[in-house]
Design a protein around this motif. Structure first.
Motif, PDB file in Angstrom:
ATOM      1  N   GLY A  93      -1.439 -16.033 -89.567  1.00 37.84           N
ATOM      2  CA  GLY A  93      -0.847 -17.692 -89.692  1.00 37.84           C
ATOM      3  C   GLY A  93      -1.103 -18.185 -88.572  1.00 37.84           C
ATOM      4  O   GLY A  93      -0.686 -19.211 -88.113  1.00 37.84           O
ATOM      5  N   GLY A  96      -2.459 -21.820 -88.307  1.00 33.13           N
ATOM      6  CA  GLY A  96      -1.334 -23.178 -88.548  1.00 33.13           C
ATOM      7  C   GLY A  96      -0.648 -22.839 -87.913  1.00 33.13           C
ATOM      8  O   GLY A  96       0.822 -22.997 -88.103  1.00 33.13           O
ATOM      9  N   ILE A  99       1.663 -26.359 -87.044  1.00 35.85           N
ATOM     10  CA  ILE A  99       1.679 -27.020 -88.679  1.00 35.85           C
ATOM     11  C   ILE A  99       3.288 -26.206 -89.593  1.00 35.85           C
ATOM     12  O   ILE A  99       3.397 -25.517 -89.089  1.00 35.85           O
ATOM     13  CB  ILE A  99       0.551 -26.002 -89.920  1.00 35.85           C
ATOM     14  N   ARG A 101       6.913 -25.290 -91.704  1.00 42.09           N
ATOM     15  CA  ARG A 101       6.301 -24.223 -92.393  1.00 42.09           C
ATOM     16  C   ARG A 101       6.766 -24.990 -93.777  1.00 42.09           C
ATOM     17  O   ARG A 101       6.329 -23.979 -94.759  1.00 42.09           O
ATOM     18  CB  ARG A 101       7.986 -23.660 -92.293  1.00 42.09           C
ATOM     19  N   GLY A 105       2.494 -23.663 -92.688  1.00 40.17           N
ATOM     20  CA  GLY A 105       2.314 -23.111 -90.937  1.00 40.17           C
ATOM     21  C   GLY A 105       3.429 -22.190 -90.438  1.00 40.17           C
ATOM     22  O   GLY A 105       4.294 -22.201 -91.074  1.00 40.17           O
ATOM     23  N   TYR A 113       1.827 -22.218 -79.055  1.00 39.01           N
ATOM     24  CA  TYR A 113       0.817 -22.812 -79.063  1.00 39.01           C
ATOM     25  C   TYR A 113       0.035 -22.499 -77.835  1.00 39.01           C
ATOM     26  O   TYR A 113      -1.399 -21.829 -77.959  1.00 39.01           O
ATOM     27  CB  TYR A 113       0.522 -23.712 -79.446  1.00 39.01           C
ATOM     28  N   GLN A 135      -7.258 -27.034 -84.029  1.00 35.90           N
ATOM     29  CA  GLN A 135      -5.861 -27.043 -84.679  1.00 35.90           C
ATOM     30  C   GLN A 135      -5.676 -28.632 -83.322  1.00 35.90           C
ATOM     31  O   GLN A 135      -4.408 -28.786 -83.563  1.00 35.90           O
ATOM     32  CB  GLN A 135      -5.338 -25.853 -84.018  1.00 35.90           C
ATOM     33  N   SER A 140      -6.256 -31.126 -89.131  1.00 33.38           N
ATOM     34  CA  SER A 140      -4.197 -30.376 -88.830  1.00 33.38           C
ATOM     35  C   SER A 140      -3.474 -31.529 -88.044  1.00 33.38           C
ATOM     36  O   SER A 140      -2.396 -32.593 -88.865  1.00 33.38           O
ATOM     37  CB  SER A 140      -4.515 -29.332 -89.104  1.00 33.38           C
ATOM     38  N   ALA A 160      -3.587 -24.440 -92.703  1.00 30.81           N
ATOM     39  CA  ALA A 160      -2.480 -23.391 -92.318  1.00 30.81           C
ATOM     40  C   ALA A 160      -3.205 -21.731 -92.943  1.00 30.81           C
ATOM     41  O   ALA A 160      -2.855 -20.699 -92.295  1.00 30.81           O
ATOM     42  CB  ALA A 160      -1.276 -23.758 -92.740  1.00 30.81           C
TER      43      ALA A 160
END
Length: 610
Positions: A93, A96, A99, A101, A105, A113, A135, A140, A160
């Motif tokens: 994952g 994402g 991102i 949920r 994400g 992150y 990202q 995104s 994602a």
């Protein structure tokens, strides 16, 4: 068009795209005005335990994956991140991370992150950049920040799930000056879509992207000010071609290319945030994107420090480990202190983002500026500590039976970080412009060339300037710190007042010509950035959760930062800038041809760029 008119047009375009400041003050912006807002960075922001646990779970799985499946030297050698690696990252994952949920994400914070990128970058820069570009500045982030709900539901689940994305902004003849953007988007004959034509350079992930954000001019090319619009473009669109894959000094595994657009058809529904708003979108996206670079730097510096520690103990010269020799010890200590500062700034910047701070332009730029320079110093000194083995490739070291320590690759990979997402020179100018903004408002200057409103200026400065002459420690007095660190915070408070006075003095000396005094401005900006870094390390070292030895690291960093600040201030007032500039002009005009004798340079200029 004359040079002066070109410059005015470029500055006006950049000025029009500036974000309005938020309602909350910027910590660094306040420092430039002589005010230390300790409440913005004290107490040290600890991570929520539940959120930390979520990040820890991902990091544990990711570390095993990197060790078992990501051969960073092979990626560098073969110039490719293997499909198996990309698929593994998708399964975890990691396309994402931020991102939400509800869109498929992981829904993690900026702090988590950054922690993830920190780990990946410590091992493989190419893999880290693949994830980060997708990202931090890819589709995104702009969609999350500016997209409609329909755009979020259409694109975020794809992203994602691992649909790689890119941001196409730079052009062959256009770098940091958007007023000369040549890529255009015009309405189709039936008005149902837009047709994009042009070329984009250095688009990381571009050759493999399923989705791109593309900026294009949507008004008359002859207009005084370009109207730049951002579009979401499918990577397999008819007319979108990768003309050339770029090959670089380092980061060999990234897919970066020169893209051309030939009547690429894009629906009006795929415009992000409105016609003419593309440049503001790009600048705000880059602000967030810059927050990931310090995480890269921290990971790389910690890897370098580990190499220095092990080598400093194992390698012996003249009967003792090399780390015991004072010349090498000085390098190791500085790397350790700087790594602590970089880690602190990366964490603080991510915290500002997670808090939803409305205005972190200065902090993001300062983080990137400071951390990349500190990282480069650390890697340069790590190579020196390793000597010839630092200059040798990891493959060559392994080929003759030694450990494949990748200092040479790390140095090549890291050099980009001082260039990408705003060069150090551009960031100096950006921070200087923001630091001057309160003064421009106080003097009634709203655009380039406006006259000074002396009455308004007098009313402001008669109150503001005298307050800077009184030494004090009112802000630092309210912060609980160990005695050894408290004096450094007092220094930050008083130095911020000196910085504000210095900036005002330069305004008086140079007037509106100050904008061209880039070397002076860069020194004053560096003073502010050093003070910001001092504040970050003091906050972290003074926290009850501070790691063992943090006070000692913070003390050494602050001592060295204070010496750098003293040198910068002296050079702001006493320098050779005029002579440097005049000599440079003479070189450019060919007045020293004998300095270029007895060489072979096959490039004769006139390569068609610009």
């Amino acid at each position: 068009m004359e040079h002066g008119a070109e410059e005015k047009k470029s500055l006006a375009t950049a000025e029009a795209a500036r974000e309005a400041g938020g309602t909350n003050p910027s910590f660094l912006g306040e420092l430039f005005m002589g005010r230390l807002r300790t409440g913005m960075i004290f107490p040290w922001p600890a991570q929520d335990p539940g959120e930390k646990a979520a990040g820890d779970a991902v990091l544990e799985k990711l570390k095993s994956f990197l060790e078992e499946h990501v051969d960073a030297d092979r990626i560098d050698r073969e110039k490719e991140v293997p499909r198996s690696v990309i698929e593994g990252l998708r399964e975890m994952g990691l396309f994402g991370i931020k991102i939400p949920r509800e869109y498929g994400g992981l829904g993690l914070s900026q702090i988590n992150y950054n922690r993830i990128l920190h780990l990946v970058a410590s091992h493989c820069g190419s893999t880290a950049l693949l994830l980060s570009v997708h990202q931090s500045i890819g589709v995104s982030q702009p969609v999350m920040m500016f997209g409609t709900e329909e755009q979020r539901r259409r694109y975020l689940p794809r992203l994602a799930a691992g649909a790689i994305s890119a941001f196409a902004l730079t052009e062959p003849g256009v770098g940091s000056d958007p007023s000369h953007m040549t890529t255009t988007a015009v309405p189709s004959e039936d008005g149902s879509a837009w047709l994009i034509n042009g070329r984009k350079l250095w688009t990381t992930n571009g050759p493999i992207a399923e989705l791109l954000v593309v900026t294009a001019r949507t008004n008359d090319p002859e207009a005084d000010r370009p109207e730049i619009t951002a579009f979401i473009v499918e990577g397999k669109s008819e007319g979108l071609v990768t003309e050339h894959r770029c090959d670089f000094m380092g980061l060999k595994g990234i897919r970066n290319g020169l893209l051309s657009f030939h009547n690429v058809r894009v629906s009006g529904e795929d415009i992000l945030t409105g016609v003419g708003e593309g440049l503001k979108l790009a600048l705000r996206t880059l602000n967030i994107g810059r927050l990931s670079i310090p995480a890269f730097c921290g990971g790389v510096m910690k890897h370098a420090l580990t190499i220095c520690r092990i080598w400093g103990n194992e390698r012996r010269q003249w009967g003792v480990p090399v780390g015991r020799h004072e010349a090498v010890a000085a390098k190791i200590a500085r790397i350790a202190a700087d790594a602590f500062a970089v880690d602190s700034l990366a964490w603080l910047g991510a915290t500002f983002a997670d808090r939803g701070e409305p205005d972190l332009r200065l902090e993001a730029a300062a983080d990137k500026l400071f951390c990349t320079k500190a990282m480069w110093r650390a890697l340069d000194e790590t190579l020196q500590v390793r000597g010839g083995r630092g200059y040798e490739t990891a493959d060559s070291l392994r080929g003759r039976g030694e450990a494949g320590i990748p200092v040479e690759r790390m140095l090549r990979d890291a050099r980009l970080y001082l260039i990408g997402e705003g060069t150090s020179e551009i960031l100096h100018l950006f921070i200087a412009r923001e630091a001057l903004d309160p003064h421009l408002k106080a003097t009634g200057i709203t655009s380039i060339g406006d006259p000074v409103d002396f009455k308004k200026a007098f009313r402001f400065y008669i109150r503001w300037y005298p307050g800077l002459l009184r030494p004090g420690c009112s802000a630092s007095r309210n912060v609980s710190l160990p005695p050894g660190l408290r004096r450094h915070l007092r220094y930050v408070e008083n130095a911020s007042r000196r910085l504000a006075r210095d900036l005002f003095h330069m305004m008086v000396r140079h007037g509106q010509g100050l904008q061209r005094k880039q070397m002076v401005l860069a020194r004053l900006v560096d003073v502010g950035v050093e003070l910001f870094a001092m504040g970050a390390v003091l906050s972290r070292a003074g926290s009850p959760q501070a790691p063992s030895g943090a006070e000692e690291l913070a003390d050494l960093f602050c001592r060295q930062a204070r010496r750098r600040i003293g040198s910068l201030r002296r050079e702001a007032y006493c320098n050779d800038d005029r002579r440097v500039y005049d000599l440079s002009r003479k070189v450019l005009e060919g007045e020293f041809p004998w300095l270029e004798e007895n060489i072979l340079c096959t490039w004769k200029g006139d390569d068609g760029i610009g």
